[in-house]
Design a protein around this motif. Structure first.
Motif, PDB file in Angstrom:
ATOM      1  N   ILE A 257       5.011   2.561  -6.156  1.00 54.00           N
ATOM      2  CA  ILE A 257       4.512   2.425  -4.749  1.00 54.00           C
ATOM      3  C   ILE A 257       5.713   2.094  -3.793  1.00 54.00           C
ATOM      4  O   ILE A 257       5.969   2.634  -2.642  1.00 54.00           O
TER       5      ILE A 257
ATOM      6  N   ARG B 143       1.068   7.116 -12.101  1.00 56.80           N
ATOM      7  CA  ARG B 143       1.074   5.762 -12.381  1.00 56.80           C
ATOM      8  C   ARG B 143      -0.203   5.137 -11.990  1.00 56.80           C
ATOM      9  O   ARG B 143      -0.424   4.167 -12.622  1.00 56.80           O
ATOM     10  N   GLY B 144      -0.700   5.475 -11.000  1.00 57.49           N
ATOM     11  CA  GLY B 144      -2.195   4.984 -10.614  1.00 57.49           C
ATOM     12  C   GLY B 144      -3.247   5.483 -11.507  1.00 57.49           C
ATOM     13  O   GLY B 144      -3.952   4.562 -12.029  1.00 57.49           O
ATOM     14  N   ARG B 145      -3.129   6.909 -12.002  1.00 56.20           N
ATOM     15  CA  ARG B 145      -4.231   6.975 -13.099  1.00 56.20           C
ATOM     16  C   ARG B 145      -3.923   6.204 -14.363  1.00 56.20           C
ATOM     17  O   ARG B 145      -4.649   5.838 -15.117  1.00 56.20           O
TER      18      ARG B 145
ATOM     19  N   ARG C  45       0.771  -1.229 -14.734  1.00 56.85           N
ATOM     20  CA  ARG C  45       0.527  -2.036 -13.534  1.00 56.85           C
ATOM     21  C   ARG C  45       1.885  -2.189 -12.719  1.00 56.85           C
ATOM     22  O   ARG C  45       2.213  -2.005 -11.351  1.00 56.85           O
TER      23      ARG C  45
ATOM     24  N   CYS D  29      -6.304  -0.204  -0.991  1.00 56.77           N
ATOM     25  CA  CYS D  29      -5.369  -1.030  -1.457  1.00 56.77           C
ATOM     26  C   CYS D  29      -6.071  -2.263  -2.422  1.00 56.77           C
ATOM     27  O   CYS D  29      -6.048  -3.468  -1.742  1.00 56.77           O
TER      28      CYS D  29
ATOM     29  N   GLU E 160      -2.418   3.287 -14.657  1.00 55.31           N
ATOM     30  CA  GLU E 160      -3.080   1.967 -14.367  1.00 55.31           C
ATOM     31  C   GLU E 160      -4.429   1.849 -14.777  1.00 55.31           C
ATOM     32  O   GLU E 160      -5.032   0.974 -15.296  1.00 55.31           O
ATOM     33  N   ARG E 161      -5.249   2.897 -14.288  1.00 55.06           N
ATOM     34  CA  ARG E 161      -6.837   2.705 -14.164  1.00 55.06           C
ATOM     35  C   ARG E 161      -7.181   3.086 -15.741  1.00 55.06           C
ATOM     36  O   ARG E 161      -8.017   2.182 -16.177  1.00 55.06           O
TER      37      ARG E 161
ATOM     38  N   PRO F 132      -7.634  -1.073  -9.028  1.00 57.15           N
ATOM     39  CA  PRO F 132      -8.389   0.032  -9.282  1.00 57.15           C
ATOM     40  C   PRO F 132      -9.347  -0.367 -10.255  1.00 57.15           C
ATOM     41  O   PRO F 132      -8.977  -1.115 -11.348  1.00 57.15           O
TER      42      PRO F 132
ATOM     43  N   CYS G 187       0.843  -1.304  -0.035  1.00 58.20           N
ATOM     44  CA  CYS G 187      -0.024  -0.058   0.289  1.00 58.20           C
ATOM     45  C   CYS G 187       0.814   1.292   0.000  1.00 58.20           C
ATOM     46  O   CYS G 187       1.960   1.415   0.729  1.00 58.20           O
TER      47      CYS G 187
ATOM     48  N   HIS H  64       3.385   1.212 -11.435  1.00 65.32           N
ATOM     49  CA  HIS H  64       2.553   1.573 -10.394  1.00 65.32           C
ATOM     50  C   HIS H  64       3.299   0.860  -9.079  1.00 65.32           C
ATOM     51  O   HIS H  64       3.237   1.208  -8.206  1.00 65.32           O
TER      52      HIS H  64
ATOM     53  N   GLU I  19       3.725   8.557  -8.321  1.00 66.17           N
ATOM     54  CA  GLU I  19       2.919   7.326  -8.104  1.00 66.17           C
ATOM     55  C   GLU I  19       1.563   7.810  -8.350  1.00 66.17           C
ATOM     56  O   GLU I  19       0.586   7.015  -8.750  1.00 66.17           O
TER      57      GLU I  19
END
Length: 532
Positions: free
Chosen positions: A442, A396-398, A435, A469, A400-401, A472, A256, A438, A393
């Motif tokens: 993290i 990378r999260g966006r 992914r 966590c 990945e989504r 997404p 996380c 990301h 981060e």
């Protein structure tokens, strides 16, 4: 006789074989593996502080410095010197006027005895300047204690940072392995669809589809090997730091990202100036140098002490000399006291010693300023890196989504037969890359926050793990770009259902990334579910 000889020979052979087999079985028997111990980050930190040899060595160094300070307190009051002597002595009768014994007589033909001597002397300093010097000696010893305690605190901060790094690295490698397992499931489904298309008349399978699919599969093999290696290395480091060895393991939970508002740089610089043990260590070094200069400056004056002395000597074959004007070097006993003086009178040499120590003091003060500047630069670097990784981060999260939305949309169309296999591999590769990036970001974020805590002298992280966590969902987008029938894309459970419905093969086995699969707890026992 021959039968008896043959029977003995056969019995010896059988006995030798049995003995050899027993030895082989005994030597080849493996010890049972130690049970796996799953512990969280807090327990890893606590076990490391109890078991790490480097931290124990730092604690012993502190105890040695405390003993040196106690020595500086008690040493001036017990400077006792004891000497003794024992030897053979010839016969010596008479007095200083007449003796019947010949001078330089042969000890082999004359009677011999024993000569024994014992001397004790002590003194307590009483001159004021001597006590000032002793006070500066204690100041130097106190500086040594401060430096040792600072070294212990620094070792503790580094240990906690290394434990967090190993813990986050092991979780990151597990996430990577689980992601690869999911990708292998997608590849297996694509292979089934490709084979089905080839068997049907008028299939849409192209000549390069199989090559693209196998290249993607081999790329997963490479990524799995890398993730397995990093996971085993992180687990070995965690076992070394915690003292659990190969039996250590972490909970089967996703890595996380830690969330915290960093604030301004000046806030962290102030924390470092107040909390870093190196600051106190540098101040202790300067104090020790100052004490050394003061001690040497007082060395120009003599040390005056109240001295006490006692001595006894006896020789059984030598006559006692009661005349006070005759030397009585062999039979005597006395004690007394008075003022004693000790003075190393070398002002020219002492001047150069003071000069040398003064220059070393100036050097230490310059090094202190340089080290403080270096620590400020170190804090600035850790702070800016943490800010950068926070931005990375989030991006990378966006990413990945969006990749997950793209892939699930294309994969759903592929299942319906509207697209070819080549149309699926591109979004699959992009999603897996996003992914994996990301997961790495993290890990970098958590490690950067841990490094920032270490360089600012914080034993614990101010940040807290993100509560969300999980894998997404697809990124929200305009209505015309949404997947028909599902405005938020296909969920992870839907993908699993598609795989189970379209794939008649078994799921790929779970690769051991540091712990056996059957040792993992049930999904209801691990808190936040890990994406599979």
């Amino acid at each position: 006789m021959r039968r008896r000889h043959r029977a003995r020979w056969l019995l010896a052979c059988v006995g030798g074989l049995a003995l050899g087999a027993g030895v082989a079985l005994r030597e080849g028997r493996a010890d049972p593996p130690e049970p796996t111990v799953r512990i969280d980050l807090a327990e890893c930190l606590a076990r490391a502080e109890r078991a790490y040899p480097g931290l124990r060595a730092a604690r012993h160094r502190v105890a040695a410095s405390d003993a040196q300070l106690d020595e500086a307190w008690v040493a001036p009051f017990f400077p006792m010197n004891v000497t003794g002597f024992m030897s053979l002595a010839p016969t010596a009768r008479g007095n200083s006027t007449y003796s019947p014994d010949v001078f330089a007589q042969n000890p082999l033909v004359s009677e011999t005895g024993v000569l024994a001597r014992f001397n004790v002397d002590t003194g307590v300093p009483i001159s004021p300047w001597t006590w000032l010097r002793l006070g500066r000696v204690r100041d130097a010893a106190r500086a040594g204690v401060r430096a040792s305690r600072g070294e212990e605190a620094r070792a503790r901060l580094e240990l906690r940072a290394n434990v967090r790094k190993a813990f986050f690295g092991l979780q990151s490698s597990r996430d990577a392995v689980y992601l690869i397992e999911r990708a292998e499931g997608y590849i297996a489904t694509a292979r089934e669809q490709l084979a089905s298309a080839r068997q049907q008349d008028g299939g849409t399978a192209g000549p390069n589809d199989e090559a693209q699919l196998e290249m993607a599969a081999e790329d997963l093999v490479v990524q799995r090997a890398t993730a397995t290696r990093t996971g085993r290395l992180a687990r070995a480091a965690l076992g070394l730091l915690t003292g659990l060895g190969e039996s250590v393991d972490v909970p089967d939970e996703p890595l996380c990202p830690y969330r915290v508002e960093l604030g301004s740089l000046s806030r962290h610089l102030t924390r470092a100036r107040l909390n870093r043990p190196e600051v106190d260590m540098l101040a202790a070094g300067v104090a020790a140098r100052q004490a050394a200069v003061s001690i040497q400056q007082w060395a120009y004056l003599p040390d005056v002490a109240l001295g006490l002395v006692a001595a006894v000597s006896t020789a059984t074959t030598m006559a006692d000399q009661p005349n006070p004007f005759s030397a009585n070097n062999n039979n005597y006993a006395y004690w007394g006291g008075g003022l004693a003086l000790r003075w190393t009178f070398d002002p020219l040499v002492n001047r150069q010693r003071v000069r040398r120590l003064s220059e070393e003091l100036a050097m230490t003060e310059a090094q202190q300023a340089l080290a403080l500047g270096g620590m400020a630069l170190e804090v600035t670097d850790a702070y800016e890196r943490a800010r950068e990784i926070q931005t990375v981060e989030a991006a990378r999260g966006r990413q990945e989504r969006w990749g997950f939305q793209w892939f699930t949309s294309v994969f759903q169309q592929f299942q319906s037969g509207a697209l070819e296999i080549g149309d699926v591999l591109i979004p699959l590769r992009q999603y897996l890359t996003a992914r994996a990036g990301h997961i790495q970001s993290i890990n970098d974020l958590d490690t950067a926050l841990s490094q920032l805590a270490m360089v600012t002298g914080q034993a614990d992280l101010d940040a807290h793990p993100d509560e969300e966590c999980a894998l997404p969902a697809a990124a929200p987008g305009p209505a015309d770009a949404a997947v028909p029938g599902d405005a938020e894309g296909v969920s992870d459970d839907d993908i699993e259902a598609i795989l189970r419905a379209s794939q008649a093969v078994e799921a790929p086995p779970v690769v051991d990334a540091g712990a056996p699969a059957d040792a993992r707890p049930a999904p209801g026992d691990r808190g936040i579910a890990r994406p599979r």
